[in-house]
Write an enzyme that holds these catalytic residues in place. Sequence first.
Site, mmCIF file in Angstrom:
data_model
loop_
_atom_site.group_PDB
_atom_site.id
_atom_site.type_symbol
_atom_site.label_atom_id
_atom_site.label_comp_id
_atom_site.label_asym_id
_atom_site.label_seq_id
_atom_site.Cartn_x
_atom_site.Cartn_y
_atom_site.Cartn_z
ATOM 1 N N TYR A 91 -3.721 11.311 2.323
ATOM 2 C CA TYR A 91 -4.754 10.570 1.597
ATOM 3 C C TYR A 91 -6.113 10.702 2.319
ATOM 4 O O TYR A 91 -7.154 10.577 1.697
ATOM 5 C CB TYR A 91 -4.409 9.083 1.529
ATOM 6 C CG TYR A 91 -3.399 8.661 0.475
ATOM 7 C CD1 TYR A 91 -2.768 9.581 -0.367
ATOM 8 C CD2 TYR A 91 -3.079 7.307 0.327
ATOM 9 C CE1 TYR A 91 -1.846 9.146 -1.329
ATOM 10 C CE2 TYR A 91 -2.171 6.874 -0.637
ATOM 11 C CZ TYR A 91 -1.554 7.790 -1.456
ATOM 12 O OH TYR A 91 -0.654 7.353 -2.398
ATOM 13 N N CYS A 118 -1.051 1.328 4.721
ATOM 14 C CA CYS A 118 -1.901 2.507 4.856
ATOM 15 C C CYS A 118 -3.351 2.046 4.906
ATOM 16 O O CYS A 118 -3.826 1.396 3.962
ATOM 17 C CB CYS A 118 -1.666 3.418 3.646
ATOM 18 S SG CYS A 118 -2.720 4.873 3.602
ATOM 19 N N ASN A 119 -4.042 2.370 5.982
ATOM 20 C CA ASN A 119 -5.452 1.970 6.116
ATOM 21 C C ASN A 119 -6.313 2.671 5.075
ATOM 22 O O ASN A 119 -7.222 2.086 4.498
ATOM 23 C CB ASN A 119 -5.964 2.328 7.512
ATOM 24 C CG ASN A 119 -5.245 1.566 8.594
ATOM 25 O OD1 ASN A 119 -5.703 0.531 9.044
ATOM 26 N ND2 ASN A 119 -4.097 2.059 9.033
ATOM 27 N N CYS A 179 -4.453 4.354 11.724
ATOM 28 C CA CYS A 179 -3.675 5.019 10.669
ATOM 29 C C CYS A 179 -2.218 4.732 10.985
ATOM 30 O O CYS A 179 -1.805 4.830 12.147
ATOM 31 C CB CYS A 179 -3.953 6.523 10.698
ATOM 32 S SG CYS A 179 -2.799 7.503 9.721
HETATM 33 N N1 DGL Z 1 -1.024 6.460 6.933
HETATM 34 C C1 DGL Z 1 -2.299 6.434 6.339
HETATM 35 C C2 DGL Z 1 -3.288 5.469 6.974
HETATM 36 O O1 DGL Z 1 -2.884 4.468 7.528
HETATM 37 C C3 DGL Z 1 -2.952 7.662 5.796
HETATM 38 C C4 DGL Z 1 -2.572 8.990 6.253
HETATM 39 C C5 DGL Z 1 -3.053 10.065 5.309
HETATM 40 O O2 DGL Z 1 -2.372 10.234 4.304
HETATM 41 O O3 DGL Z 1 -4.098 10.675 5.559
HETATM 42 O O4 DGL Z 1 -4.459 5.658 6.901
#
Ligand code: DGL
Length: 265
Positions: A44, A75-76, A186
Site C-alpha cells: 500500500y 496498517c498505518n 509500519c
Molecule cells: N503494514 C502497512 C503499514 O503499517 C503497510 C505496508 C505496505 O503495504 O506498504 O503501513
Amino acid sequence: MAEHLAPVGVMDSGVGGLSVLREIQNLLPDESLLYVADCGHVPYGEKSPDYIRQRCRLIADFFHAQGAKAMVLACNTATVAAVADLRERYPGWPLVGMEPAVKPAAAATRSGVVGVLATTGTLQSAKFAALLDRFANDVQVVTQPCPGLVECIEKGDLNSPVLRQLLQGYVQPLLAAGCDTLILGCTHYPFLRPLLADLVPADVAIIDTGAAVARQLQRLLRERELLAAGPAREPQFWTSARAEDLTTILPMLWKKSAGVQRFTL
Ligand code: DGL
C-alpha cells in the site's frame, strides 16, 4: 449470535498486521478474530490514497457482512488514507486505526532526536504532518521511507544479506543524526526487530504501536459492553493473493499453521 460474541475484523495490506493480531490475541484471548491480508495489492505504501480507500471499503464491507462487531486497521498506511472514509461509511461501528508512535517517542527521547521508519504513503500524508505538529514540537524528527522492506517480509525474508543491507541503509542516517529512539511506523517492521537488534546500538529504543492498538480496541469494546467472555473460535484468515502463499508463511510469522481462504473482492 449475541453481539458480544461476534468476531473482530483485522486487516492489513499483507502479513504486517499479524504483528498487531498477535497483540490483540494476547490481550483479548476471548475474542474471535478474522484477518484479511490484502496480499494481492501489497504494498500500500506506494499506492495512491484513493486506491487504498477503495480496497479498505471492500474489506470493511466484507467484515460487516461477516457480522464483525469491530474493525482494526492494522496498517498505518491504510489508516492515513482510509480511516475517515470508513468512519463516515459505518458511523457508530467501533473502528481502530493506528499511527506512528510519535507521542511516546517524543516523551522518551533523551537525545531529543527521534527517527521514524515508515512507508512513503504514511510519511507524505497530512495526518502524519498533523501528528508531528501536535506532539513533536520540542524534538527533532527524522523520517525515513523504506521501500522494499515490505516486499521482503511478504516473501518470508527476515534476514537475508540483501534485506540486511537495505535496512542498514535506512537506519544508518537516523543513527548518524543522533536518534536514540526509533519508531516502527509500519506494522510489517516489528518482524525485523531481531535484525534491527543487530544493526542498532542496544541503548537505542525501538517502539511500535501494536500493543497500544490492542488496548484501544479493548477500551472501545468495553465502553460498548461488547467484550467477549470466551471461548474464542480459532482465528480465520483470508488473502487476496494465492492462499498457498499465506499458508506457507503463517507458521513463521503467526507461529502456528492455519487454513487460509481466498478473498476474491
Ligand atoms: N503494514 C502497512 C503499514 O503499517 C503497510 C505496508 C505496505 O503495504 O506498504 O503501513
